[in-house]
Design a protein around this motif. Structure first.
Motif, PDB file in Angstrom:
ATOM      1  N   PHE A  14      39.302  13.693 -14.074  1.00  0.00           N
ATOM      2  CA  PHE A  14      38.558  14.727 -14.775  1.00  0.00           C
ATOM      3  C   PHE A  14      37.092  14.294 -14.907  1.00  0.00           C
ATOM      4  N   CYS A  15      36.180  15.268 -14.852  1.00  0.00           N
ATOM      5  CA  CYS A  15      34.735  15.016 -15.008  1.00  0.00           C
ATOM      6  C   CYS A  15      34.245  14.052 -13.934  1.00  0.00           C
ATOM      7  N   LEU A  16      33.236  13.221 -14.237  1.00  0.00           N
ATOM      8  CA  LEU A  16      32.669  12.308 -13.254  1.00  0.00           C
ATOM      9  C   LEU A  16      33.554  11.072 -13.099  1.00  0.00           C
ATOM     10  N   PRO A  17      33.812  10.636 -11.863  1.00  0.00           N
ATOM     11  CA  PRO A  17      34.627   9.434 -11.684  1.00  0.00           C
ATOM     12  C   PRO A  17      33.858   8.178 -12.090  1.00  0.00           C
ATOM     13  N   GLY A  18      34.539   7.308 -12.846  1.00  0.00           N
ATOM     14  CA  GLY A  18      33.915   6.067 -13.290  1.00  0.00           C
ATOM     15  C   GLY A  18      34.932   4.949 -13.412  1.00  0.00           C
ATOM     16  N   ARG A  19      34.408   3.731 -13.571  1.00  0.00           N
ATOM     17  CA  ARG A  19      35.273   2.560 -13.733  1.00  0.00           C
ATOM     18  C   ARG A  19      34.682   1.660 -14.796  1.00  0.00           C
ATOM     19  N   VAL A  20      35.504   1.201 -15.747  1.00  0.00           N
ATOM     20  CA  VAL A  20      35.040   0.339 -16.839  1.00  0.00           C
ATOM     21  C   VAL A  20      34.796  -1.063 -16.288  1.00  0.00           C
ATOM     22  N   LEU A  21      33.540  -1.525 -16.413  1.00  0.00           N
ATOM     23  CA  LEU A  21      33.178  -2.856 -15.935  1.00  0.00           C
ATOM     24  C   LEU A  21      33.308  -3.908 -17.019  1.00  0.00           C
ATOM     25  N   ALA A  22      32.961  -3.549 -18.251  1.00  0.00           N
ATOM     26  CA  ALA A  22      32.995  -4.515 -19.353  1.00  0.00           C
ATOM     27  C   ALA A  22      33.203  -3.770 -20.660  1.00  0.00           C
ATOM     28  N   ARG A  23      33.829  -4.480 -21.598  1.00  0.00           N
ATOM     29  CA  ARG A  23      34.039  -3.915 -22.924  1.00  0.00           C
ATOM     30  C   ARG A  23      33.826  -5.019 -23.954  1.00  0.00           C
ATOM     31  N   ARG A  24      32.938  -4.745 -24.936  1.00  0.00           N
ATOM     32  CA  ARG A  24      32.634  -5.734 -25.968  1.00  0.00           C
ATOM     33  C   ARG A  24      32.901  -5.128 -27.341  1.00  0.00           C
ATOM     34  N   PHE A  25      33.603  -5.868 -28.160  1.00  0.00           N
ATOM     35  CA  PHE A  25      33.943  -5.421 -29.505  1.00  0.00           C
ATOM     36  C   PHE A  25      32.760  -5.670 -30.430  1.00  0.00           C
ATOM     37  N   LEU A  26      32.288  -4.606 -31.109  1.00  0.00           N
ATOM     38  CA  LEU A  26      31.140  -4.718 -32.019  1.00  0.00           C
ATOM     39  C   LEU A  26      31.520  -4.463 -33.470  1.00  0.00           C
TER      40      LEU A  26
ATOM     41  N   GLU B 246      32.856  -1.797 -35.732  1.00  0.00           N
ATOM     42  CA  GLU B 246      33.242  -0.396 -35.878  1.00  0.00           C
ATOM     43  C   GLU B 246      33.317   0.311 -34.531  1.00  0.00           C
ATOM     44  N   LEU B 247      32.560  -0.173 -33.554  1.00  0.00           N
ATOM     45  CA  LEU B 247      32.512   0.473 -32.241  1.00  0.00           C
ATOM     46  C   LEU B 247      32.704  -0.564 -31.147  1.00  0.00           C
ATOM     47  N   ASP B 248      33.018  -0.073 -29.953  1.00  0.00           N
ATOM     48  CA  ASP B 248      33.057  -0.905 -28.757  1.00  0.00           C
ATOM     49  C   ASP B 248      31.896  -0.493 -27.850  1.00  0.00           C
ATOM     50  N   LEU B 249      31.278  -1.489 -27.217  1.00  0.00           N
ATOM     51  CA  LEU B 249      30.225  -1.225 -26.235  1.00  0.00           C
ATOM     52  C   LEU B 249      30.826  -1.388 -24.845  1.00  0.00           C
ATOM     53  N   LEU B 250      30.760  -0.299 -24.052  1.00  0.00           N
ATOM     54  CA  LEU B 250      31.325  -0.313 -22.707  1.00  0.00           C
ATOM     55  C   LEU B 250      30.222  -0.173 -21.668  1.00  0.00           C
ATOM     56  N   GLU B 251      30.408  -0.876 -20.549  1.00  0.00           N
ATOM     57  CA  GLU B 251      29.578  -0.659 -19.368  1.00  0.00           C
ATOM     58  C   GLU B 251      30.463  -0.010 -18.316  1.00  0.00           C
ATOM     59  N   ILE B 252      29.988   1.123 -17.789  1.00  0.00           N
ATOM     60  CA  ILE B 252      30.826   1.937 -16.902  1.00  0.00           C
ATOM     61  C   ILE B 252      30.060   2.229 -15.616  1.00  0.00           C
ATOM     62  N   ALA B 253      30.650   1.887 -14.500  1.00  0.00           N
ATOM     63  CA  ALA B 253      30.079   2.254 -13.207  1.00  0.00           C
ATOM     64  C   ALA B 253      30.419   3.715 -12.937  1.00  0.00           C
ATOM     65  N   VAL B 254      29.397   4.501 -12.615  1.00  0.00           N
ATOM     66  CA  VAL B 254      29.580   5.927 -12.367  1.00  0.00           C
ATOM     67  C   VAL B 254      29.094   6.249 -10.961  1.00  0.00           C
ATOM     68  N   GLN B 255      29.861   7.030 -10.275  1.00  0.00           N
ATOM     69  CA  GLN B 255      29.514   7.407  -8.910  1.00  0.00           C
ATOM     70  C   GLN B 255      28.143   8.059  -8.869  1.00  0.00           C
ATOM     71  N   GLY B 256      27.282   7.597  -7.967  1.00  0.00           N
ATOM     72  CA  GLY B 256      25.951   8.165  -7.805  1.00  0.00           C
ATOM     73  C   GLY B 256      24.857   7.386  -8.501  1.00  0.00           C
ATOM     74  N   LEU B 257      25.217   6.373  -9.313  1.00  0.00           N
ATOM     75  CA  LEU B 257      24.220   5.565 -10.006  1.00  0.00           C
ATOM     76  C   LEU B 257      24.315   4.113  -9.570  1.00  0.00           C
ATOM     77  N   ASP B 258      23.149   3.474  -9.412  1.00  0.00           N
ATOM     78  CA  ASP B 258      23.134   2.060  -9.033  1.00  0.00           C
ATOM     79  C   ASP B 258      23.491   1.162 -10.221  1.00  0.00           C
ATOM     80  N   ALA B 259      23.018   1.527 -11.406  1.00  0.00           N
ATOM     81  CA  ALA B 259      23.257   0.709 -12.602  1.00  0.00           C
ATOM     82  C   ALA B 259      24.350   1.347 -13.453  1.00  0.00           C
TER      83      ALA B 259
END
Length: 347
Positions: free
Chosen positions: A285-297, A299-312
């Motif tokens: 569903f929506c834009l295809p992505g893949r979770v690269l990293a997840r850090r517990f902060l 109250e929230l989690d900080l995620l880095e997600i690779a998304v198709q069409g973006l270099d970063a």
């Protein structure tokens, strides 16, 4: 009584180098205003000019209708009815807590000064420390004493230069809330210098954003956060995901999709996506992505997600979502209400 404070065409320079440039600002009686901006933008200089520590190169300063600095006019600091609280508190180490507070009350009769000093210390919860010397106090306690000394003469305007920056985070939050409660109780006019946008948004009726000696934008915190005047102002309040795009007819086209761009001119653009704008859906569903990293902060989690069409990768701040583990394939959805679009800076 709280006083209004205004600056009219205020310009100041050190050694010929301009520090403030034609600053116009009116602060209402009883208003709490934060001067916000990076180091060197002129915040502290504006405070020192208001206090009378410096003489302006050009322009006028008024307290209510009384001109205290201007062409041919300069009222000395002690005659302005303005309180100044320094970043390092500036307590006299050889004086007790009570003697520090009494220092600013020398114009009163001894009995009246004692009464005013005890009242100020009681307001900040430091009356029991009246005979203690500053070196026996914690940072938070020293801050309270400095605040008591500043408010004891009941100034028309209270000026505070980075008053909480020397405290650890827990103590900073506590003392900041106590200080704000005291200012509200007094109905005081207060001008607070800070470089922390979250702090400014938490305490101010109005935030004044400064850059290179000039006022960039002024208004309620929500206005500056949601409708920043330019890209640099937006960046000051949020760590965006920035994506190149092209605006045409009020819409920005990017690798992540189309977004509303009201008021943005046609042409190259920077599309700013807040981390909280990112929502994760099931893969497919929506834009295809893949979770690269997840850090517990916390109250929230900080995620880095690779998304198709973006270099970063894009950064997302999410609460919960146990399926978003590192390596997981996900769908990426973006809330358009959390997206800002600006014309791309010229090279």
């Amino acid at each position: 009584m709280p006083a209004g404070l205004s600056f009219e065409g205020l310009t100041h320079a050190f050694g010929g180098a301009p520090v403030l440039k034609d600053v116009d600002l009116a602060i209402e009686a009883g208003e709490v205003v934060c001067l916000l901006g990076p180091s060197g933008c002129g915040k502290t200089t504006l405070l020192r000019l208001a206090a009378g520590v410096e003489r302006p190169t050009r322009g006028r300063i008024r307290l209510d209708d009384r001109e205290v600095a201007g062409p041919g006019v300069f009222v000395e600091p002690e005659d302005r009815g303005v309180g100044l609280m320094f970043q390092d508190y500036a307590l006299f180490p050889h004086l007790t807590v009570m003697e520090n507070v009494l220092f600013g009350l020398r114009a009163l009769a001894a009995a009246d000064a004692q009464t005013a000093a005890r009242r100020a210390l009681a307001r900040v919860g430091m009356e029991a420390y009246a005979r203690v010397y500053p070196d026996r106090l914690s940072g938070g306690e020293q801050q309270r004493v400095a605040l008591a000394r500043a408010v004891a003469p009941r100034p028309g305007v209270l000026l505070m230069d980075e008053p909480f920056s020397n405290l650890d985070r827990r103590m900073r939050d506590l003392v900041r809330e106590e200080t704000l409660a005291l200012l509200r109780e007094m109905g005081a006019t207060a001008v607070v210098v800070t470089h922390d946008p979250e702090e400014a948004m938490r305490i101010a009726d109005r935030v004044v954003l400064m850059r290179k000696g000039a006022i960039v934008q002024a208004g309620p915190a929500r206005e500056l956060y949601e409708r920043p005047v330019d890209l640099a102002a937006a960046r000051f309040f949020c760590d965006f995901n920035e994506v190149d795009g092209t605006v045409k007819a009020g819409r920005a086209d990017t690798p992540l999709g189309l977004f509303p761009a009201p008021g943005a001119p046609d042409g190259p653009a920077v599309v700013c996506i807040r981390p909280q704008a990112i929502r994760l859906r099931a893969a497919g569903f929506c834009l295809p992505g893949r979770v690269l990293a997840r850090r517990f902060l916390g109250e929230l989690d900080l995620l880095e997600i690779a998304v198709q069409g973006l270099d970063a990768p894009v950064r997302a701040r999410l609460r919960g979502n146990p399926q978003a583990v590192e390596g997981a394939e996900v769908g990426v959805d973006i809330d358009p209400d959390e997206v800002l679009v600006f014309a791309a800076p010229s090279a």
